[in-house]
Scaffold this motif. Structure first.
Motif, PDB file in Angstrom:
ATOM      1  N   VAL A   1      29.107 -27.689  74.155  1.00  6.02           N
ATOM      2  CA  VAL A   1      28.091 -28.138  75.103  1.00  6.02           C
ATOM      3  C   VAL A   1      28.680 -28.138  76.508  1.00  6.02           C
ATOM      4  CG1 VAL A   1      26.867 -29.569  73.424  1.00  6.02           C
ATOM      5  CG2 VAL A   1      28.716 -30.565  74.764  1.00  6.02           C
ATOM      6  N   LEU A   2      27.816 -28.067  77.495  1.00  2.00           N
ATOM      7  CA  LEU A   2      28.256 -28.201  78.881  1.00  2.00           C
ATOM      8  C   LEU A   2      28.413 -29.680  79.194  1.00  2.00           C
ATOM      9  CD1 LEU A   2      25.838 -25.632  80.550  1.00  2.00           C
ATOM     10  CD2 LEU A   2      28.286 -25.353  80.188  1.00  2.00           C
ATOM     11  N   SER A   3      29.478 -30.013  79.891  1.00  2.00           N
ATOM     12  CA  SER A   3      29.680 -31.422  80.225  1.00  2.00           C
ATOM     13  C   SER A   3      28.654 -31.892  81.252  1.00  2.00           C
ATOM     14  CB  SER A   3      31.101 -31.665  80.720  1.00  2.00           C
ATOM     15  OG  SER A   3      31.364 -30.872  81.852  1.00  2.00           O
ATOM     16  N   ASP A   4      28.259 -31.008  82.172  1.00  2.00           N
ATOM     17  CA  ASP A   4      27.217 -31.337  83.143  1.00  2.00           C
ATOM     18  C   ASP A   4      26.514 -30.050  83.512  1.00  2.00           C
ATOM     19  OD1 ASP A   4      25.547 -32.279  85.106  1.00  2.00           O
ATOM     20  OD2 ASP A   4      27.140 -32.675  86.558  1.00  2.00           O
ATOM     21  N   GLU A   5      25.318 -29.876  83.003  1.00  2.00           N
ATOM     22  CA  GLU A   5      24.608 -28.626  83.246  1.00  2.00           C
ATOM     23  C   GLU A   5      23.638 -28.697  84.417  1.00  2.00           C
ATOM     24  OE1 GLU A   5      20.744 -28.412  80.405  1.00  2.00           O
ATOM     25  OE2 GLU A   5      22.648 -27.985  79.439  1.00  2.00           O
ATOM     26  N   SER A   6      23.626 -29.791  85.171  1.00  2.00           N
ATOM     27  CA  SER A   6      22.635 -29.954  86.240  1.00  2.00           C
ATOM     28  C   SER A   6      22.741 -28.868  87.307  1.00  2.00           C
ATOM     29  CB  SER A   6      22.725 -31.346  86.854  1.00  2.00           C
ATOM     30  OG  SER A   6      24.020 -31.575  87.374  1.00  2.00           O
TER      31      SER A   6
ATOM     32  N   VAL B   1      24.079 -25.826  87.010  1.00  2.00           N
ATOM     33  CA  VAL B   1      23.717 -24.543  86.411  1.00  2.00           C
ATOM     34  C   VAL B   1      22.210 -24.475  86.190  1.00  2.00           C
ATOM     35  CG1 VAL B   1      24.067 -23.043  84.403  1.00  2.00           C
ATOM     36  CG2 VAL B   1      25.982 -24.347  85.340  1.00  2.00           C
ATOM     37  N   ARG B   2      21.624 -25.580  85.751  1.00  3.40           N
ATOM     38  CA  ARG B   2      20.168 -25.608  85.549  1.00  3.40           C
ATOM     39  C   ARG B   2      19.429 -25.399  86.871  1.00  3.40           C
ATOM     40  NH1 ARG B   2      17.393 -25.662  81.604  1.00  3.40           N
ATOM     41  NH2 ARG B   2      18.932 -26.529  80.204  1.00  3.40           N
TER      42      ARG B   2
ATOM     43  N   VAL C   1      24.797 -22.226  70.756  1.00  6.65           N
ATOM     44  CA  VAL C   1      25.771 -21.725  71.713  1.00  6.65           C
ATOM     45  C   VAL C   1      26.417 -20.494  71.113  1.00  6.65           C
ATOM     46  CG1 VAL C   1      27.889 -22.262  72.947  1.00  6.65           C
ATOM     47  CG2 VAL C   1      26.202 -24.047  72.553  1.00  6.65           C
TER      48      VAL C   1
ATOM     49  N   ASN D   1      27.981 -20.110  77.384  1.00  7.66           N
ATOM     50  CA  ASN D   1      26.786 -20.932  77.265  1.00  7.66           C
ATOM     51  C   ASN D   1      25.700 -20.273  78.084  1.00  7.66           C
ATOM     52  OD1 ASN D   1      27.313 -23.120  75.600  1.00  7.66           O
ATOM     53  ND2 ASN D   1      28.348 -24.232  77.215  1.00  7.66           N
ATOM     54  N   ARG D   2      24.495 -20.418  77.650  1.00  8.00           N
ATOM     55  CA  ARG D   2      23.370 -19.833  78.377  1.00  8.00           C
ATOM     56  C   ARG D   2      22.412 -20.957  78.720  1.00  8.00           C
ATOM     57  NH1 ARG D   2      20.512 -14.393  77.473  1.00  8.00           N
ATOM     58  NH2 ARG D   2      18.531 -14.747  78.481  1.00  8.00           N
ATOM     59  N   VAL D   3      22.117 -21.076  79.998  1.00 17.01           N
ATOM     60  CA  VAL D   3      21.150 -22.058  80.457  1.00 17.01           C
ATOM     61  C   VAL D   3      19.971 -21.281  81.024  1.00 17.01           C
ATOM     62  CG1 VAL D   3      20.704 -23.935  82.067  1.00 17.01           C
ATOM     63  CG2 VAL D   3      22.934 -23.754  80.958  1.00 17.01           C
TER      64      VAL D   3
END
Length: 190
Positions: free
Chosen positions: A105-110, A112-113, A155, A176-178
Motif C-alpha cells: 500500500v502507499l503510505s500517503d497517496e494524497s 499522487v491522487r 497491487v 502501485n497504480r492510482v
C-alpha cells in the motif's frame, strides 16, 4: 506493506492450546519490536479457540483436542527489509505460523491522487473541447462535476518467489497504480 501473520496451536486442552498460541504470538511480536516496528504498527486482528474434531470410521466425529489461533496485522514501512522481518517472524512461530496475507500500500497517496485528478480533469477538458469544436461550439461554464473513484484493485507485483528454504522471501514492490476519473458537464456556446 501490510502483513497478516498468525499462529495456530493444537493441544489436548483449551488451556494448553490457548497458552501455546499466546507464547508463539508473543515470540512473533518480540521479533517485530526488535526489528524496530512501532507498537502503533502492530494490531491484533483475530483470536479463536475451537474444538479439533476428527472423523473415525465406525465411530463418527471424535474430539481429539483444541485449536487456538490468533493473528497480527503489521505495517512494515521499510520495504527493503520487509522480507527479512517477515522471515524472522515466521521462524519465531515455528510450525505454528500462518502467513495469511500481505498487501503493498502507499503510505500517503494524497499527492499522487491529486496528480491523477489533475490528469483526469485535463483529459475531460481536451475531450470536451474536441466535441465542442466538432459541434462548431465553444465551452461555456461548468454545469456539474462528479469525481468517480475507481474500485480499488490489487497491487501489481513484479514477482514474489522463494529461492530456497534457507533464504528470505523476495518481495518486489512493482508499481502501485492510482487512478482518478471525473465526469464534467459544460455548457456549449454557439
Amino acid at each position: 506493506m501490510l502483513v497478516s501473520v498468525g499462529v495456530e496451536c493444537r493441544a489436548e486442552s483449551v488451556d494448553e492450546a490457548y497458552e501455546a498460541a499466546g507464547e508463539r504470538l508473543a515470540a512473533v511480536d518480540a521479533v517485530l519490536r526488535s526489528r524496530g516496528i512501532a507498537p502503533a504498527d502492530i494490531r491484533s486482528a483475530g483470536l479463536s479457540v475451537r474444538a479439533d474434531l476428527a472423523w473415525r470410521d465406525g465411530e463418527g466425529q471424535k474430539l481429539v483436542g483444541y485449536v487456538a489461533a490468533s493473528n497480527l496485522t503489521v505495517r512494515l514501512r521499510d520495504i527493503e527489509h520487509a522480507s527479512t522481518v517477515v522471515s524472522e517472524a515466521v521462524r519465531a512461530a515455528g510450525d505454528t505460523v500462518r502467513l495469511n496475507n500481505f498487501q503493498l500500500v502507499l503510505s500517503d497517496e494524497s499527492a499522487v491522487r491529486a496528480e491523477a485528478r489533475d490528469a483526469a480533469w485535463q483529459d475531460a477538458l481536451r475531450t470536451a473541447e474536441q466535441y465542442g469544436a466538432l459541434a462548431s461550439a465553444t465551452l461555456g461554464r461548468v454545469l456539474s462535476i462528479a469525481d468517480q473513484r475507481p474500485a480499488p484493485g490489487s497491487v501489481p507485483l513484479a514477482g514474489l518467489q522463494r529461492a530456497s528454504a534457507a533464504e528470505d522471501l523476495a518481495v518486489e514492490p512493482g508499481q502501485n497504480r492510482v487512478e482518478a476519473a471525473v465526469t464534467v458537464t459544460w455548457e456549449l456556446r454557439h
